[in-house]
Design an enzyme around this catalytic site. Structure first.
Site, PDB file in Angstrom:
ATOM      1  N   VAL A 204       0.852  -1.186   0.000  1.00  0.00           N
ATOM      2  CA  VAL A 204       0.000   0.000   0.000  1.00  0.00           C
ATOM      3  C   VAL A 204       0.889   1.237   0.000  1.00  0.00           C
ATOM      4  O   VAL A 204       2.068   1.178   0.380  1.00  0.00           O
ATOM      5  CB  VAL A 204      -0.944   0.053   1.228  1.00  0.00           C
ATOM      6  CG1 VAL A 204      -1.928  -1.105   1.212  1.00  0.00           C
ATOM      7  CG2 VAL A 204      -0.138   0.055   2.530  1.00  0.00           C
TER       8      VAL A 204
ATOM      9  N   VAL B 192       6.023   2.394  -1.045  1.00  0.00           N
ATOM     10  CA  VAL B 192       5.179   1.203  -0.944  1.00  0.00           C
ATOM     11  C   VAL B 192       5.510   0.429   0.331  1.00  0.00           C
ATOM     12  O   VAL B 192       6.651   0.021   0.546  1.00  0.00           O
ATOM     13  CB  VAL B 192       5.345   0.279  -2.166  1.00  0.00           C
ATOM     14  CG1 VAL B 192       4.302  -0.842  -2.123  1.00  0.00           C
ATOM     15  CG2 VAL B 192       5.226   1.071  -3.469  1.00  0.00           C
ATOM     16  N   SER B 193       4.506   0.216   1.159  1.00  0.00           N
ATOM     17  CA  SER B 193       4.676  -0.489   2.426  1.00  0.00           C
ATOM     18  C   SER B 193       4.007  -1.859   2.378  1.00  0.00           C
ATOM     19  O   SER B 193       2.907  -1.996   1.832  1.00  0.00           O
ATOM     20  CB  SER B 193       4.062   0.327   3.567  1.00  0.00           C
ATOM     21  OG  SER B 193       4.019  -0.432   4.765  1.00  0.00           O
ATOM     22  N   PRO B 194       4.618  -2.880   2.993  1.00  0.00           N
ATOM     23  CA  PRO B 194       3.967  -4.185   3.105  1.00  0.00           C
ATOM     24  C   PRO B 194       2.975  -4.243   4.257  1.00  0.00           C
ATOM     25  O   PRO B 194       2.284  -5.253   4.430  1.00  0.00           O
ATOM     26  CB  PRO B 194       5.144  -5.133   3.361  1.00  0.00           C
ATOM     27  CG  PRO B 194       6.081  -4.296   4.175  1.00  0.00           C
ATOM     28  CD  PRO B 194       5.963  -2.887   3.613  1.00  0.00           C
TER      29      PRO B 194
ATOM     30  N   ASP C 236       6.477   2.727   8.589  1.00  0.00           N
ATOM     31  CA  ASP C 236       7.101   1.408   8.749  1.00  0.00           C
ATOM     32  C   ASP C 236       8.098   1.406   9.903  1.00  0.00           C
ATOM     33  O   ASP C 236       8.350   0.361  10.513  1.00  0.00           O
ATOM     34  CB  ASP C 236       7.821   0.998   7.464  1.00  0.00           C
ATOM     35  CG  ASP C 236       6.867   0.710   6.331  1.00  0.00           C
ATOM     36  OD1 ASP C 236       5.712   0.355   6.604  1.00  0.00           O
ATOM     37  OD2 ASP C 236       7.281   0.825   5.158  1.00  0.00           O
TER      38      ASP C 236
END
Length: 771
Positions: free
Chosen positions: A183, A343-345, A456
């Protein structure tokens, strides 16, 4: 009779002709392909981890091992390219320089800076200290030679394997959407891009995975490499176990899936369930369901006292070695990084740890404080589970693409490479309403929002994302290091400068200025090697610009069918690259775009030059060489002085054993603690610190899981910072696929004596039952 004799004579001749003809067909493959893989785990103790810049994040064990994975594609008597993917935070200019020196000594001019790309997956759980610029090694107390050597040695060995494995083969490409593995963590910055541009795309992050399938003419599939954008931050800033994070996990899962299924199961079988592949399907015996007999058997094996052992035993007992088929190439799968900048997991979003409410949209704060705002992964609050899930999602998509890949790469192998000084690059940009204007990039500088971190891994103090002003106190602190001049302040505007790293030169350079830009071509696939983290929209603009040159530049080689992928964090590291519009918002990514608001325009300009040269066959200027700062490196990390145990205790003795007559079930956590020594004494490269063995016959133990497995954790600790005593705790979270039987846990280590001698040892727990 004569006719029959002639027939008999011609039959073997015909067979020989057919066989030779088959060989000719095989050798007529357009490419030779070779893959290799080697351990780069590095020091599992005392070393600060690279990525979060958290001084408290010190390595103290292994979640699973890190590897360098390489592929070579060569034309017969023609060009070749070499791509290496590292389970590391990023590539290092110094590592690249030294690897290239070794390749030149071994292979002459076969592999050079022009056709070699070395890329990092961006895990934030690997040992630091291997980059050459000051700002990237402050938290690791300077340069860490063990980290550096592990990378250089491992990369070289993976390349040697790939080179030695070169054989005729084919490459297939496939692409598909993966919707639930990333996301956008800076949506407010993304929204500052023009609405007309955003409307071209369905999502605010790239969802495409591009995969290459390598097929040996004789052996069939031998590997796959893919590119997909998501950060290596499923493991948090407080984790202390070395880990390849979600991409490293995905690689483990896919290699194991293939090894245990030869050609692999159908993709539909993998996608139906949440099953992680078994590591040991062919060596675990089938045990009858007789719990009482298993308990009696286990009771006869008490813990083994620590004893000396040759170093090679740690290597010989590795599970992966037992699984590998010696008569065919080892299957290698790499999950590479691309434009992951924003973009982050942590796909469930960012929430405040005190209230549980969503963080502030623009600044990612909670009551004005960034420290309380954390992204949540799909396994929240278990970071290991989040890592597994995001890794498994990438693995499943890769299997699907791998199984269905049908478009074959055909055409030239080619490449272009140049070094560019981004501290003072003239960039021609289009003006609104027509015409062009010449702007400049700036010497590197980091903004105030850099210190705020991200969702994050948030920073500390009173920094926050979206800060385009700074504050007086921190400017005073900044000026003690370097007060940026008026020209630099204007060039970097609207970024308020926190660290003027490009102009800080003591004791040596704090940040890079000379960066590599590179294009690699395999037929209709083009790889753009970039030395940083491009945001989603920045990556889209770069890909589109290059694709336009390739398809509209009059070249007959590229039709509309050209695949352009970005290989992020490649060949060196220079932090982030945002769009001009995102830069204005000054979130973390904009504050970390070192060379000012026109950085992306500079990259697009230089890559367009490379692309144009690629299709016209022209050479490019090699540019200014980057510095080799190895001789200037400073290390403040103290060496291991010695290891010791209490009187009457041996290294490898069990300190905390499993309970007598213990029985465990799947998903239980089995814990055993051993008296140990510092893991820096021997990195156990291509070996293991931890092992789970199953009783195969009366007194024969077979390896089933080691510290290269997701389910097994090696955790090292000492009672005090300067203590010579230490413990190794091994945790085995029993997977659902484990067979019933009698097991034990074993530890390998190496102790340093007072005079510097190294003694290898091993010990094992009492046996227990898995029912």
């Amino acid at each position: 009779m004569m006719g029959r004799l002639i027939s008999m004579l011609w039959l073997p001749i015909l067979v020989l002709l057919l066989v030779e003809n088959g060989r000719v067909v095989k050798s007529a493959s357009k490419y030779s392909i070779g893959l290799g893989s080697y351990d780069i785990t590095g020091p599992a103790a005392d070393v600060n981890m690279m990525g979060y810049a958290n001084t408290d994040q010190i390595a103290s064990g292994v979640h699973f091992r890190l590897r360098a994975r390489a592929f070579i594609v060569a034309e017969p008597q023609g060009n070749r390219i070499l791509f290496v993917n590292l389970d590391a935070c990023m590539a290092s200019q110094l590592v690249n320089i030294k690897v290239l020196e070794r390749l030149k000594a071994r292979y002459g001019n076969l592999y050079t800076e022009n056709n070699v790309a070395i890329s990092g997956i961006h895990t934030h759980a690997g040992p630091g200290g291997y980059l050459q610029y000051v700002v990237y090694i402050v938290t690791s107390l300077g340069f860490v030679r063990q980290s550096f050597d592990a990378l250089v040695d491992g990369i070289e060995q993976s390349i040697i394997q790939a080179h030695d494995n070169l054989r005729p083969g084919s490459i297939y490409v496939n692409k598909g959407e993966l919707l639930d593995a990333g996301v956008n963590r800076s949506p407010s910055a993304y929204l500052n891009n023009a609405a007309s541009e955003r409307s071209k795309y369905k999502y605010d992050v790239d969802k495409d995975m591009t995969l290459l399938k390598f097929v040996d003419d004789e052996w069939g599939p031998v590997g796959s490499f893919n590119w997909f954008a998501t950060h290596g931050t499923s493991m948090s800033r407080t984790n202390s176990l070395i880990s390849g994070d979600n991409k490293g996990a995905a690689a483990r899962f896919m290699e194991d899936w293939f090894d245990q299924n030869n050609s692999g199961r159908m993709a539909s079988e993998v996608s139906k369930g949440n099953e992680i592949p078994r590591r040991v399907s062919n060596i675990i015996p089938v045990v009858e369901d007789n719990h009482h007999e298993l308990l009696e058997l286990a009771a006869s094996f008490e813990s083994m006292s620590g004893k000396s052992t040759p170093r090679f035993m740690s290597i010989a007992r590795r599970v992966r070695s037992a699984l590998r088929q010696a008569d065919r190439p080892k299957f290698i799968s790499a999950f590479c990084q691309t434009n992951c900048g924003d973009v982050s997991p942590n796909v469930h979003g960012a929430f405040c740890t005190d209230t549980g409410l969503p963080c502030d949209f623009n600044h990612s704060t909670c009551g004005g404080k960034n420290e309380l705002c954390y992204g949540r992964g799909p396994g929240y609050p278990d970071e290991f589970e989040s890592t597994r899930i995001i890794g498994e999602r990438q693995f499943k998509k890769a299997v699907e693409l791998f199984s269905a890949a049908s478009e074959q790469l055909n055409g030239k192998i080619d490449y272009r490479h140049s070094y560019v000084d981004f501290s003072k690059l003239n960039v021609t940009v289009s003006k609104q309403g027509g015409g062009t204007n010449v702007v400049k990039t700036c010497p590197a500088a980091m903004g105030f929002a850099f210190a705020a971190g991200t969702t994050d891994g948030p920073g500390a103090f009173d920094f926050k994302q979206g800060d385009d002003k700074g504050n007086a106190f921190w400017k005073v602190v900044r000026n003690l290091l370097k007060n940026p001049g008026e020209e630099q302040v204007e060039c970097q505007s609207p970024k308020p400068i926190l660290l003027d790293t490009g102009e800080m030169k003591q004791p040596y350079d704090w940040a890079p200025s000379i960066l590599p830009v590179q294009i690699l071509r395999i037929g209709q696939l083009v790889i753009l090697s970039v030395p940083g983290e491009f945001t989603t929209m920045a990556g889209r603009r770069l890909r589109d610009a290059v694709k336009t040159i390739l398809t509209n530049g009059g070249s007959k080689e590229f039709g509309s069918n050209v695949h352009v992928v970005i290989a992020g964090l490649t060949n060196t590291y220079s932090q982030y690259v945002t769009t001009f519009e995102e830069y204005q918002i000054q979130r973390y990514e904009g504050a970390s775009t070192l060379y000012g608001p026109h950085t992306l325009s500079g990259y697009i300009q230089e890559f367009k030059k490379l692309a144009a040269a690629l299709i016209t066959g022209q050479s490019v200027d090699s540019g200014p060489q980057p510095p080799d700062l190895l001789s200037k490196q400073i290390s403040l990390l103290t060496p291991v002085v010695m290891d010791a145990t209490p009187i009457g205790v041996k290294f490898g003795d069990v300190s905390l054993d499993v309970a007598k007559n213990a029985t465990f079930k799947r998903s239980d956590n089995v814990r055993v603690t051993f008296w140990s020594a510092c893991p820096r004494n021997d990195l156990m490269t291509e070996g293991t610190f931890a092992l789970v063995e199953i009783l195969k016959s009366k007194d024969s133990w077979e390896p089933t899981y080691d510290d290269d497995d997701f389910c097994l954790r090696f955790i090292w600790s000492r009672p005090a910072k300067l203590s010579t005593h230490s413990h190794a705790t091994i945790e085995w979270i029993i997977p659902d696929t484990a067979a019933s039987g009698v097991y034990r846990i074993r530890h390998f280590g190496a102790a340093k004596g007072l005079l510097g001698s190294i003694k290898h040892f091993t010990g094992s727990s009492s046996a227990f039952v898995v029912a």
